[in-house]
Design a protein around this motif. Structure first.
Motif, short mmCIF file in Angstrom:
data_model
loop_
_atom_site.label_atom_id
_atom_site.label_comp_id
_atom_site.label_asym_id
_atom_site.label_seq_id
_atom_site.Cartn_x
_atom_site.Cartn_y
_atom_site.Cartn_z
N LYS A 160 -5.75 1.16 9.72
CA LYS A 160 -6.16 1.25 8.31
C LYS A 160 -4.94 1.28 7.38
O LYS A 160 -5.03 0.82 6.25
N ASP A 161 -3.82 1.76 7.87
CA ASP A 161 -2.61 1.73 7.04
C ASP A 161 -2.18 0.30 6.73
O ASP A 161 -1.74 -0.02 5.63
N GLN A 162 -2.33 -0.58 7.73
CA GLN A 162 -1.99 -1.99 7.50
C GLN A 162 -2.94 -2.61 6.48
O GLN A 162 -2.53 -3.37 5.62
N VAL A 163 -4.24 -2.26 6.60
CA VAL A 163 -5.23 -2.80 5.67
C VAL A 163 -4.92 -2.32 4.25
O VAL A 163 -4.94 -3.09 3.28
N GLU A 164 -4.58 -1.04 4.13
CA GLU A 164 -4.26 -0.49 2.81
C GLU A 164 -3.09 -1.26 2.17
O GLU A 164 -3.15 -1.67 1.01
N ALA A 165 -2.05 -1.47 2.97
CA ALA A 165 -0.88 -2.18 2.45
C ALA A 165 -1.26 -3.59 2.00
O ALA A 165 -0.83 -4.06 0.93
N PHE A 167 -4.25 -4.67 0.99
CA PHE A 167 -5.10 -4.62 -0.21
C PHE A 167 -4.24 -4.36 -1.46
O PHE A 167 -4.48 -4.93 -2.51
N ARG A 168 -3.25 -3.48 -1.33
CA ARG A 168 -2.40 -3.19 -2.49
C ARG A 168 -1.62 -4.43 -2.90
O ARG A 168 -1.40 -4.69 -4.09
N LYS A 169 -1.23 -5.21 -1.92
CA LYS A 169 -0.47 -6.43 -2.20
C LYS A 169 -1.36 -7.50 -2.85
O LYS A 169 -0.96 -8.21 -3.75
N LEU A 170 -2.62 -7.61 -2.35
CA LEU A 170 -3.48 -8.72 -2.76
C LEU A 170 -4.30 -8.41 -4.02
O LEU A 170 -4.43 -9.26 -4.91
N HIS A 171 -4.88 -7.22 -4.09
CA HIS A 171 -5.80 -6.90 -5.20
C HIS A 171 -5.00 -6.33 -6.37
O HIS A 171 -5.14 -5.16 -6.74
N THR A 172 -4.19 -7.17 -6.98
CA THR A 172 -3.26 -6.66 -8.00
C THR A 172 -3.96 -6.36 -9.32
O THR A 172 -3.36 -5.74 -10.19
N SER A 173 -5.22 -6.79 -9.46
CA SER A 173 -5.92 -6.48 -10.71
C SER A 173 -6.35 -5.01 -10.75
O SER A 173 -6.77 -4.52 -11.78
N LEU A 174 -6.28 -4.32 -9.63
CA LEU A 174 -6.71 -2.91 -9.59
C LEU A 174 -5.51 -1.99 -9.77
O LEU A 174 -4.38 -2.35 -9.42
N PRO A 175 -5.73 -0.78 -10.33
CA PRO A 175 -4.59 0.13 -10.57
C PRO A 175 -3.87 0.48 -9.27
O PRO A 175 -4.52 0.74 -8.25
N TYR A 176 -2.55 0.47 -9.32
CA TYR A 176 -1.79 0.66 -8.08
C TYR A 176 -1.94 2.08 -7.52
O TYR A 176 -1.87 2.28 -6.32
#
Lengths: 473, 226
Positions: A160-165, A167-176
């Motif tokens: 899940k840590d890899q998935v989180e990383a 998503f943060r990289k790809l979904h840039t429209s969401l607050p970091y």
């Protein structure tokens, strides 16, 4: 994807030292394996149902031409179109043409292994059409530009840590600074991001777990509901399926469904099983206006009637890989193509050739667990043995192996010599290994002991123990 | 190759693999017979449960798959059950249904707070309601059919899906449920979509941990009438 199966040994060696992978694969035993055992114990008729499911497929394969004709007739009668594709490239062309005729810009996709087999995503992308994977696991690997590492849990190699990383990289429209610690938060984010895609897509592509000749119906099995949103929202629905997915009747589908989910995830049944027949009817308020089925051969007719015929019974549940010690150690990517584990070790050389995938049938300890759990009772080890023989006959076996095998065969065929040699070696090994009970290294066997210890023998050979046991009784 | 040639080449390859020197009469007969008589294979004993045992199996299995199950004595009781459920779950008191005659028979005005919308599912729907055509107790599975009465999109777009099923439509096995649909739609004919639903949407794609509400409804509430 381009097959990387030639590099199996390098891939496997790297996988063995990959810590996140080890952690991810460690969950299979408590998940899929334990759940299947529970589901099996919960249904007294399970073993009998396996026999019946096997019989359904055997009957279908023996009449496959006729059932396909019947299936096509019913699809056409319900307003759908059937496209016959002898090769992967025929299937890709047929799919692209349907998408172009529909003026498609984005295509949502349900999970389809045939889609992976024919590498449809790259092909569509090259033609300027954006494919969007909607199964969560497929979405996770599409982001990473990876192949699936399991046929029903494509992202099982990820933590899940890899998935989180990702998503943060790809979904840039969401607050970091949003919180993404729990799987539930990650799933909610994927749901939100993909919902817009579902509603905007021009074409939906799904696979099929079954094709039913009685009614001209395609069946998909999912837990997420993504396959259903993929096929009921866009204007055009394309089903891609290989020819051996056919079954005669709804009753035959029942039998296969009763063993499928129990063998795969250990559920009594999947959350959603959807039976789709043709496009939207005149009175329907929803559903696609066009319904296409692309029927793929891609090497299956060559397996029919050959020593790999039984492999065509496979229903892609994944039980063989869940229970395989080799898969559990190296994961799916090491196998280098679309289908990993024991079923992949048989199917991959059948579809892309023994020269490309000759290592895979060797990636087995022949422990037999794959065959023991296969709901369709496919003799996987036997078929891997066929490939090993073929590879040997073709001269693909390295010289060192041949020499070793010849030496062993020379001794093994001479009973007294074999007895004398093992009678000397075993007590010697027992003496050296007495203290720790295991060997960390053995001369000439470094390839084996590098990743595990060899338990020390107790002092007598199997033959000696057997004789003693016989004498006692 | 053209489409017709592709088709022929696959069929020819199958035929030559199966029966190089064949008379097809017996094979054709076997296929025709199987398709028209659709013989049943083994039905597990649990699929043959009847009466209260069947109902109990259906409810327990469905609850085990994370659905909520309620009982209504008659259609008249449905508005109160729905209103209470939506209130408890902190959901808006409105929902969308298709045109099924069952929904017209339910006295919605009994509970004025409830608002019923009609039509196909929308991306913004919080709550929808459908009527299941039949059900198989063996795995707690409801059978929904497409059409104006119960549009398919209502089954997958909302956050919360409420399903109504008559007690008499709950059957034992998949075989029973399909035969019920054959009675409605005729031999060798199905509506565009038949959705077999056995709980709310879920995924275990991240570390094999089950999370509800992957893409379909997060909550499924089944109301048994009768």
């Amino acid at each position: 994807m381009k097959p990387q199966s030639r590099a199996f040994k390098t891939n496997a060696t790297q996988a063995l030292t990959n810590e996140p992978l080890k952690k991810a694969l460690g969950g299979i035993k408590h998940g899929f394996v334990a759940n299947r055992a529970r589901a099996r114990a919960n249904l007294p008729e399970f073993e009998q149902l396996r026999d019946e499911a096997k019989a359904v497929k055997e009957h279908t394969l023996a009449h496959l031409d006729l059932y396909l004709e019947e299936y096509e007739k019913k699809v056409t009668a319900s307003g759908g179109h059937v496209h016959w594709a002898p090769t992967a490239s025929d299937a890709r062309e047929a799919i692209l043409k349907i998408c172009q005729d529909a003026g498609a810009k984005t295509v949502t996709k349900g999970k389809t292994m045939i889609g992976e087999e024919i590498a449809i995503n790259d092909y569509l992308e090259d033609a300027g059409i954006t494919p969007v994977e909607t199964d969560l696991g497929e979405y996770l690997i599409q982001i990473r530009n990876e192949a699936p590492s399991h046929i029903i849990a494509p992202a099982i190699h990820l933590t899940k840590d890899q998935v989180e990383a990702d998503f943060r990289k790809l979904h840039t429209s969401l607050p970091y600074d949003r919180v993404l610690e729990e799987p539930a938060q990650l799933v909610a984010e994927a749901r939100k991001m993909l919902r817009e895609q579902f509603l905007a897509a021009d074409v939906g592509i799904t696979g099929a777990n079954l094709l039913i000749a009685e009614t001209g119906t395609s069946v998909i099995v999912t837990n997420e509901g993504n396959g259903d949103l993929t096929q009921c929202l866009p204007r055009v629905h394309i089903v891609i399926a290989s020819i051996e997915k056919t079954v005669p009747t709804l009753e035959d589908a029942n039998t296969i469904l009763r063993v499928l989910a129990r063998s795969a995830t250990g559920q009594e049944c999947s959350t959603y099983t959807t039976f789709t027949t043709g496009p939207k009817r005149p009175e329907d308020p929803d559903g696609p206006e066009e319904y296409h089925v692309v029927l793929l051969d891609n090497g299956r007719t060559e397996m029919l009637g050959s020593e790999f015929h039984d492999m065509l019974r496979c229903i892609r549940c994944g039980a063989c890989m869940n229970h395989c010690p080799v898969y559990g150690a190296v994961g799916g990517h090491a196998y280098g193509w679309v289908y990993p584990g024991p079923m992949g070790a048989v199917l991959t050389p059948s579809l892309i050739g023994i020269d490309e995938a000759g290592h895979l049938p060797n990636a087995s300890t022949f422990c037999g667990r794959c065959e023991a759990v296969c709901p369709m009772r496919i003799p996987l080890p036997k078929m891997m043995r066929h490939y090993r023989e073929r590879e040997y006959e073709k001269g693909n076996t390295p010289h060192r192996y041949k020499l070793g095998l010849k030496l062993w065969a020379f001794a093994a065929k001479r009973y007294r010599l074999y007895q004398a040699l093992t009678g000397l070696a075993i007590p010697l090994m027992a003496r050296f290994g007495k203290r720790s009970g295991r060997f960390r290294t053995i001369p000439l066997a470094g390839g084996w002991t590098r990743h595990r210890d060899l338990p020390a023998p107790q002092g007598k050979t199997f033959q000696q123990l057997w004789r003693e046991k016989e004498a006692k009784s | 190759m053209s489409g017709a040639e592709d088709r022929q080449s696959i069929l020819d390859a199958i035929r030559s693999a199966l029966h190089p020197k064949g008379d097809d009469t017996a094979r054709k007969q076997a296929v025709r017979e199987r398709l028209t008589s659709h013989p049943s294979n083994l039905v597990p004993r649990r699929g043959k449960a009847s009466g209260d045992a069947r109902l109990k199996l259906f409810i327990e299995t469905l609850e085990g798959q994370s659905a909520k199950v309620s009982r209504a004595k008659s259609a008249n009781d449905i508005p109160d059950i729905v209103a209470a459920y939506l209130r408890e779950s902190n959901l808006p008191a409105e929902f969308r249904t298709g045109s099924d005659e069952l929904f017209d028979r339910i006295p919605w005005d009994k509970t004025p707070a409830l608002t019923r919308h009609q039509g196909r599912g929308q991306g913004s729907d919080a709550v929808t309601m459908s009527r299941a055509r039949s059900a198989a107790a063996e795995t707690g599975t409801l059978f929904l059919t497409s059409g104006e009465e119960n549009p398919t999109t209502l089954n997958f777009l909302p956050d919360t899906h409420i399903m109504i099923i008559s007690k008499q439509d709950i059957l034992g096995s998949y075989e029973d449920a399909w035969n019920a649909l054959r009675d409605i739609y005729g031999a060798r004919t199905l509506p565009r979509a038949v959705n077999l639903v056995s709980g709310p949407s879920r995924t275990a794609d991240i570390e094999q941990i089950i999370v509800m509400g992957a893409h379909g409804p997060r909550r499924l509430h089944v109301i048994i009438v009768g």
